[in-house]
Design an enzyme around this catalytic site. Structure first.
Site, PDB file in Angstrom:
ATOM      1  N   ARG A 224      -4.212   1.287  -4.415  1.00  0.00           N
ATOM      2  CA  ARG A 224      -3.932   0.755  -2.771  1.00  0.00           C
ATOM      3  C   ARG A 224      -3.735  -0.639  -2.957  1.00  0.00           C
ATOM      4  O   ARG A 224      -4.221  -1.411  -3.892  1.00  0.00           O
ATOM      5  CB  ARG A 224      -5.212   1.306  -2.224  1.00  0.00           C
ATOM      6  CG  ARG A 224      -5.347   2.627  -1.999  1.00  0.00           C
ATOM      7  CD  ARG A 224      -4.457   3.218  -1.075  1.00  0.00           C
ATOM      8  NE  ARG A 224      -4.484   4.645  -0.620  1.00  0.00           N
ATOM      9  CZ  ARG A 224      -3.992   5.736  -1.562  1.00  0.00           C
ATOM     10  NH1 ARG A 224      -3.146   5.325  -2.304  1.00  0.00           N
ATOM     11  NH2 ARG A 224      -4.227   6.645  -1.010  1.00  0.00           N
ATOM     12  N   HIS A 272       5.821   2.615  -2.463  1.00  0.00           N
ATOM     13  CA  HIS A 272       5.033   3.787  -2.296  1.00  0.00           C
ATOM     14  C   HIS A 272       5.599   5.269  -2.714  1.00  0.00           C
ATOM     15  O   HIS A 272       5.231   6.024  -1.886  1.00  0.00           O
ATOM     16  CB  HIS A 272       4.016   3.748  -1.196  1.00  0.00           C
ATOM     17  CG  HIS A 272       2.710   4.254  -1.089  1.00  0.00           C
ATOM     18  ND1 HIS A 272       1.736   3.927  -0.427  1.00  0.00           N
ATOM     19  CD2 HIS A 272       2.081   5.284  -1.979  1.00  0.00           C
ATOM     20  CE1 HIS A 272       0.717   4.513  -0.747  1.00  0.00           C
ATOM     21  NE2 HIS A 272       0.771   5.425  -1.621  1.00  0.00           N
TER      22      HIS A 272
END
Length: 309
Positions: A224, A272
């Site tokens: 993250r 991502h």
């Protein structure tokens, strides 16, 4: 009884079709279309609006569309007693292993360096390393971390692992807890972050941690964006302590055009995509948990709220 799909910014159509194919007759609503909130007992979500679920008096289960659940747990207004589940999927696991291996190989063979050389028309050879001579440290030894460590081991890397609590992983030299973190980091020429995002792990990739890595270490973050203190990373790269970084996750996504990461020659950016959930692959386990909820049976892949994962 109904299922609510909440995924702002994502196209929910494939999720709806996969659920309808898997569970005939399931009544499905897609937020923000009109629906009876009292009917909804099961929600499937990714990045829901904060405070949304407190408006559903009969909600029993919130299911994440992916392996991460921090996007759910970060909501301080979740209904009391609601159960939360995550996705555990072989396809996601395999894809993450392949991606991290590709980034590690990219670094030790200098492929990112050659992209830069081609743009500048420079003929500059890179002194590469071999997997057998490279130590890789994996932070986080959950399902994904274990898979990544195994993939690296099978490709002849020397693999080290670190986790919050003691874990035994085959072919991995394991460390755990704050007391063993420094020794783990000292053996990490390449550091891969696969930690869950919790209060304890937020901002863990900071200057103090980087300073414990060997000089010339490389950082890969596929967990993250909130794990990383961005200024500290750039400073440690610019002063020569770190060789660079490969980042797939960011505090703000999409990464703003004015962000300095875009122009940094030693930071490799991907949007991502290390491991992307495929609805047709994970919907069977979601539908199974829906049935388990209906029968008041234990849910699969339930999140331990006290741990945050």
């Amino acid at each position: 009884m109904s299922v609510l799909i909440v995924c702002p910014g994502k196209d929910p159509e494939n999720w709806v079709k996969a659920l309808e194919n898997q569970h005939r007759g399931m009544n499905i609503y897609v937020y923000p279309e009109d629906h009876d909130k009292e009917e909804v007992e099961f929600a499937l979500t990714w990045n829901h609006p904060r405070g949304l679920f407190k408006n559903y008096p009969n909600l029993k289960v919130i299911a994440s569309m992916g392996a991460g659940v921090d996007h759910i747990l970060s909501d301080d207004a979740l209904p009391e007693g609601v159960k939360i589940t995550k996705v555990v999927d072989d396809t996601l696991t395999e894809d993450m292993g392949d991606f991290v291996l590709s980034q590690v190989m990219n670094h030790i063979r200098g492929l990112h360096h050659y992209v830069k050389c081609q743009k500048e028309k420079e003929w500059d050879k890179f002194q590469y390393k071999r997997p057998q001579d490279t130590k890789v440290g994996v932070m986080g030894l959950g399902v994904l971390g274990n898979a990544v460590a195994d993939k690296l081991h099978k490709n002849f890397f020397k693999v080290y692992g670190w986790s919050r609590t003691e874990k035994s992983c085959e072919n991995v030299t394991s460390f755990y807890g704050k007391e063993q973190l420094e020794e783990f980091l000292q053996n990490s020429e390449i550091l891969v972050c696969l930690l869950p995002l919790t209060e304890d792990t937020e901002n863990i990739l900071n200057a103090d941690l980087f300073d414990m890595l060997p000089e010339g270490a490389y950082v890969i973050n596929v967990a993250r964006g909130e794990h990383l203190v961005e200024h500290d990373l750039m400073e440690m790269i610019d002063n020569g302590h770190l060789a660079g970084a490969s980042l797939d996750v960011f505090r703000e996504e999409p990464l703003p055009e004015e962000h300095p990461f875009w122009e940094h020659s030693k930071i490799n950016i991907t949007p991502h995509i290390a491991s992307v959930t495929k609805p047709e692959s994970v919907v069977p386990q979601i539908a199974d948990n829906y049935d388990r909820m209906m029968e008041d049976e234990p849910l699969k892949n339930r999140v331990e709220l006290d741990k945050g994962y």
